[in-house]
Motif scaffolding. Structure first.
Motif, PDB file in Angstrom:
ATOM      1  N   GLU A 248       0.845  -1.196   0.000  1.00 31.05           N
ATOM      2  CA  GLU A 248       0.000   0.000   0.000  1.00 31.05           C
ATOM      3  C   GLU A 248       0.872   1.233   0.000  1.00 31.05           C
ATOM      4  O   GLU A 248       1.812   1.356   0.792  1.00 31.05           O
ATOM      5  N   ARG A 249       0.577   2.136  -0.907  1.00 32.05           N
ATOM      6  CA  ARG A 249       1.402   3.330  -1.033  1.00 32.05           C
ATOM      7  C   ARG A 249       1.205   4.261   0.142  1.00 32.05           C
ATOM      8  O   ARG A 249       0.094   4.456   0.610  1.00 32.05           O
ATOM      9  N   GLY A 250       2.292   4.829   0.596  1.00 31.08           N
ATOM     10  CA  GLY A 250       2.219   5.869   1.613  1.00 31.08           C
ATOM     11  C   GLY A 250       2.128   7.205   0.920  1.00 31.08           C
ATOM     12  O   GLY A 250       1.481   7.354  -0.111  1.00 31.08           O
ATOM     13  N   LEU A 251       2.802   8.189   1.465  1.00 34.32           N
ATOM     14  CA  LEU A 251       2.821   9.495   0.833  1.00 34.32           C
ATOM     15  C   LEU A 251       3.615   9.431  -0.464  1.00 34.32           C
ATOM     16  O   LEU A 251       4.727   8.931  -0.500  1.00 34.32           O
ATOM     17  N   GLU A 252       3.021   9.934  -1.561  1.00 33.19           N
ATOM     18  CA  GLU A 252       3.684   9.949  -2.855  1.00 33.19           C
ATOM     19  C   GLU A 252       3.633  11.361  -3.423  1.00 33.19           C
ATOM     20  O   GLU A 252       2.562  11.949  -3.546  1.00 33.19           O
ATOM     21  N   ILE A 253       4.790  11.908  -3.729  1.00 33.92           N
ATOM     22  CA  ILE A 253       4.872  13.230  -4.325  1.00 33.92           C
ATOM     23  C   ILE A 253       5.033  13.079  -5.831  1.00 33.92           C
ATOM     24  O   ILE A 253       5.994  12.459  -6.306  1.00 33.92           O
ATOM     25  N   THR A 268      12.554  23.667  -6.097  1.00 34.53           N
ATOM     26  CA  THR A 268      12.477  24.138  -4.711  1.00 34.53           C
ATOM     27  C   THR A 268      11.114  23.851  -4.105  1.00 34.53           C
ATOM     28  O   THR A 268      11.007  23.390  -2.962  1.00 34.53           O
ATOM     29  N   LEU A 269      10.055  24.090  -4.881  1.00 32.98           N
ATOM     30  CA  LEU A 269       8.707  23.861  -4.368  1.00 32.98           C
ATOM     31  C   LEU A 269       8.493  22.390  -4.011  1.00 32.98           C
ATOM     32  O   LEU A 269       7.947  22.078  -2.943  1.00 32.98           O
ATOM     33  N   ALA A 270       8.931  21.489  -4.890  1.00 26.61           N
ATOM     34  CA  ALA A 270       8.766  20.053  -4.617  1.00 26.61           C
ATOM     35  C   ALA A 270       9.562  19.629  -3.382  1.00 26.61           C
ATOM     36  O   ALA A 270       9.090  18.829  -2.560  1.00 26.61           O
ATOM     37  N   GLU A 271      10.766  20.166  -3.233  1.00 25.04           N
ATOM     38  CA  GLU A 271      11.584  19.840  -2.056  1.00 25.04           C
ATOM     39  C   GLU A 271      10.930  20.357  -0.785  1.00 25.04           C
ATOM     40  O   GLU A 271      10.920  19.674   0.248  1.00 25.04           O
ATOM     41  N   GLN A 272      10.353  21.554  -0.851  1.00 25.96           N
ATOM     42  CA  GLN A 272       9.707  22.126   0.327  1.00 25.96           C
ATOM     43  C   GLN A 272       8.476  21.320   0.729  1.00 25.96           C
ATOM     44  O   GLN A 272       8.242  21.069   1.918  1.00 25.96           O
ATOM     45  N   THR A 274       7.921  18.129   0.004  1.00 26.09           N
ATOM     46  CA  THR A 274       8.396  16.838   0.486  1.00 26.09           C
ATOM     47  C   THR A 274       8.875  16.934   1.922  1.00 26.09           C
ATOM     48  O   THR A 274       8.544  16.091   2.766  1.00 26.09           O
ATOM     49  N   ALA A 275       9.642  17.965   2.227  1.00 27.29           N
ATOM     50  CA  ALA A 275      10.152  18.148   3.587  1.00 27.29           C
ATOM     51  C   ALA A 275       9.013  18.414   4.568  1.00 27.29           C
ATOM     52  O   ALA A 275       8.992  17.879   5.681  1.00 27.29           O
ATOM     53  N   ALA A 276       8.048  19.214   4.159  1.00 22.65           N
ATOM     54  CA  ALA A 276       6.939  19.571   5.043  1.00 22.65           C
ATOM     55  C   ALA A 276       6.051  18.373   5.362  1.00 22.65           C
ATOM     56  O   ALA A 276       5.465  18.295   6.453  1.00 22.65           O
ATOM     57  N   LEU A 277       5.959  17.423   4.442  1.00 22.13           N
ATOM     58  CA  LEU A 277       5.087  16.253   4.631  1.00 22.13           C
ATOM     59  C   LEU A 277       5.878  14.992   4.969  1.00 22.13           C
ATOM     60  O   LEU A 277       5.317  13.893   4.966  1.00 22.13           O
ATOM     61  N   ASP A 278       7.158  15.125   5.261  1.00 23.89           N
ATOM     62  CA  ASP A 278       7.986  13.962   5.588  1.00 23.89           C
ATOM     63  C   ASP A 278       7.399  13.210   6.776  1.00 23.89           C
ATOM     64  O   ASP A 278       7.106  13.805   7.824  1.00 23.89           O
ATOM     65  N   GLY A 279       7.211  11.909   6.619  1.00 21.59           N
ATOM     66  CA  GLY A 279       6.661  11.093   7.692  1.00 21.59           C
ATOM     67  C   GLY A 279       5.158  11.189   7.845  1.00 21.59           C
ATOM     68  O   GLY A 279       4.589  10.638   8.799  1.00 21.59           O
ATOM     69  N   PHE A 280       4.483  11.865   6.910  1.00 23.92           N
ATOM     70  CA  PHE A 280       3.029  12.021   7.016  1.00 23.92           C
ATOM     71  C   PHE A 280       2.360  10.660   7.010  1.00 23.92           C
ATOM     72  O   PHE A 280       2.676   9.806   6.178  1.00 23.92           O
ATOM     73  N   GLU A 332       2.293  25.901   2.821  1.00 25.40           N
ATOM     74  CA  GLU A 332       1.460  25.976   4.025  1.00 25.40           C
ATOM     75  C   GLU A 332       0.050  25.468   3.757  1.00 25.40           C
ATOM     76  O   GLU A 332      -0.529  24.708   4.550  1.00 25.40           O
ATOM     77  N   THR A 333      -0.517  25.855   2.627  1.00 22.10           N
ATOM     78  CA  THR A 333      -1.880  25.438   2.294  1.00 22.10           C
ATOM     79  C   THR A 333      -1.965  23.940   2.021  1.00 22.10           C
ATOM     80  O   THR A 333      -2.913  23.270   2.448  1.00 22.10           O
ATOM     81  N   LEU A 334      -0.977  23.408   1.311  1.00 21.97           N
ATOM     82  CA  LEU A 334      -0.977  21.968   1.039  1.00 21.97           C
ATOM     83  C   LEU A 334      -0.909  21.163   2.334  1.00 21.97           C
ATOM     84  O   LEU A 334      -1.594  20.138   2.480  1.00 21.97           O
ATOM     85  N   VAL A 335      -0.092  21.610   3.270  1.00 19.76           N
ATOM     86  CA  VAL A 335       0.006  20.904   4.547  1.00 19.76           C
ATOM     87  C   VAL A 335      -1.330  20.958   5.289  1.00 19.76           C
ATOM     88  O   VAL A 335      -1.802  19.944   5.827  1.00 19.76           O
ATOM     89  N   GLU A 336      -1.962  22.116   5.312  1.00 17.89           N
ATOM     90  CA  GLU A 336      -3.264  22.242   5.984  1.00 17.89           C
ATOM     91  C   GLU A 336      -4.295  21.303   5.374  1.00 17.89           C
ATOM     92  O   GLU A 336      -5.043  20.624   6.089  1.00 17.89           O
TER      93      GLU A 336
END
Length: 363
Positions: A248-253, A268-272, A274-280, A332-336
């Motif tokens: 089962e897939r976990g978080l996929e960017i 930069t946006l993709a890295e940010q 990915t870092a913000a959702l690491d371990g989600f 910020e919005t994506l994380v929310e």
């Protein structure tokens, strides 16, 4: 009581690794096993090159949250000690165990009585001298012949609780060996590209080899061998299984490679993100796109996504545009929104209710 992780027989492909600590250092080894377990490792192997390591096995096997496999070379007496210590399985390397053939009857009897599986692990770097002389080098045929010969010795004594690996550092040779092996036996197969190399090279080699074999239905458990911390092996192995829909897939960017059409710094946006959702904890597909050509379509197909351009981003949730935000607020919005989706799925977005790895013993 430790549960069970079935290997073979149609069971899901499991991911394993090997500790890098001195096994004799019980606390350090258990700490590393805990880290591996937290990263998704299901089975762990520990090296047993000395008597001090043997003496540490009972405590490690008893306290480990996942099954412990003892890795034995050179000394057949350590096989018996590992079985007595309560290890979930034992890996033996026929090419490296002195007088191995003469001890098979005793090993089979001890393993059978304890219900402990044996992995016959053949490596290109330690192939039996008899087969090296016959084939001239560790060919796929030589690896398979070695493994099946040792299996036959166990079979003579009625022991068939066996797993096999035939590892080589060349993915082409490794793939050929496992294909030959799969044609000639029904034992569960442990896949591995041995000495695969540093993280980048080893990841590529392992993904190529495992992908080819697993797509054909060959392989029951995997170990990615990297010159890197063992947790990295678990990350790569898990990602390979997820990419093949075998886990089962976990978080996929999902992010575009960028091009002249991009109107945002996609890298930069993709890295940010990915870092913000690491371990989600929620299994989300998040699309981070940088132009109007593929961006809206990819974002629409994802659970959550952004199509960026002209200093702003359209935020998609389940295919619908829910808002447009300035570029500075995209992450910020994506994380929310990710946290809202996780909550709707009944998953604590902070990780309190995140699924934990199964606690198991090998069968």
């Amino acid at each position: 009581m430790v549960g069970s992780v079935p290997v073979g027989g149609g069971a899901p492909v499991s991911v394993q690794s090997m500790t890098t600590t001195l096994t004799s250092d019980v606390n350090a080894t258990l700490q590393q096993i805990a880290e591996l377990t937290a990263s998704g490792c299901q089975i762990v192997r520990v090296a047993v090159p000395s008597q001090d390591d043997v003496e540490a096995l009972p405590a490690i096997a008893r306290k480990s949250p996942i099954p412990v496999i003892a890795d034995i070379h050179f000394q057949p007496k350590y096989v018996f000690a590992a079985i007595d210590a309560g290890c979930a399985a034992v890996r033996v390397n026929p090419g490296n165990i002195r007088q191995f053939d003469d001890k098979v009857k005793e090993i089979a009897a001890a393993a059978s009585a304890a219900g402990v599986p044996i992995r016959i692990g053949v490596n290109a770097g330690s192939l039996d001298k008899r087969l090296l002389e016959k084939y001239g080098k560790p060919t796929a045929e030589a690896l398979v012949e070695s493994a099946l010969w040792e299996c036959s010795l166990f079979e003579e004594h009625g022991f068939r609780d066996i797993k096999i690996s035939v590892k080589h550092n060349d993915p082409v040779v490794m793939i050929k060996a496992y294909r030959l092996l799969a044609q000639q036996c029904d034992y569960p197969l442990h896949l591995g590209v041995t000495e695969a190399g540093p993280a980048f090279q080893g990841t590529v080699k392992s993904a190529v080899a495992f992908g080819a074999l697993l797509a054909e239905g060959i392989g029951d458990t995997i170990r990615v061998s990297l010159s890197a911390p063992p947790v990295e092996e678990i990350k790569v192995g898990t990602a390979i299984l997820e990419a093949l829909n075998l886990k089962e897939r976990g978080l996929e960017i999902v992010s575009c490679p960028s091009c002249g059409r991009a109107q945002v710094d996609v890298y930069t946006l993709a890295e940010q993100v990915t870092a913000a959702l690491d371990g989600f904890p929620a299994p989300l597909r998040v699309a981070v796109m940088g132009c109007v050509v593929n961006g809206p379509g990819e974002a629409r197909e994802a659970d959550l996504g952004v199509a960026s351009g002209n200093g702003k981003g359209q935020i998609f949730v389940k295919g619908q545009v829910i808002k447009t935000v300035p570029e500075s607020m995209i992450v910020e919005t994506l994380v929310e929104e990710a946290m809202k989706i996780a909550a709707d799925m009944g998953i604590d977005p902070l990780g309190d209710d995140a699924p934990t790895p199964a606690v198991v013993t090998v069968h």
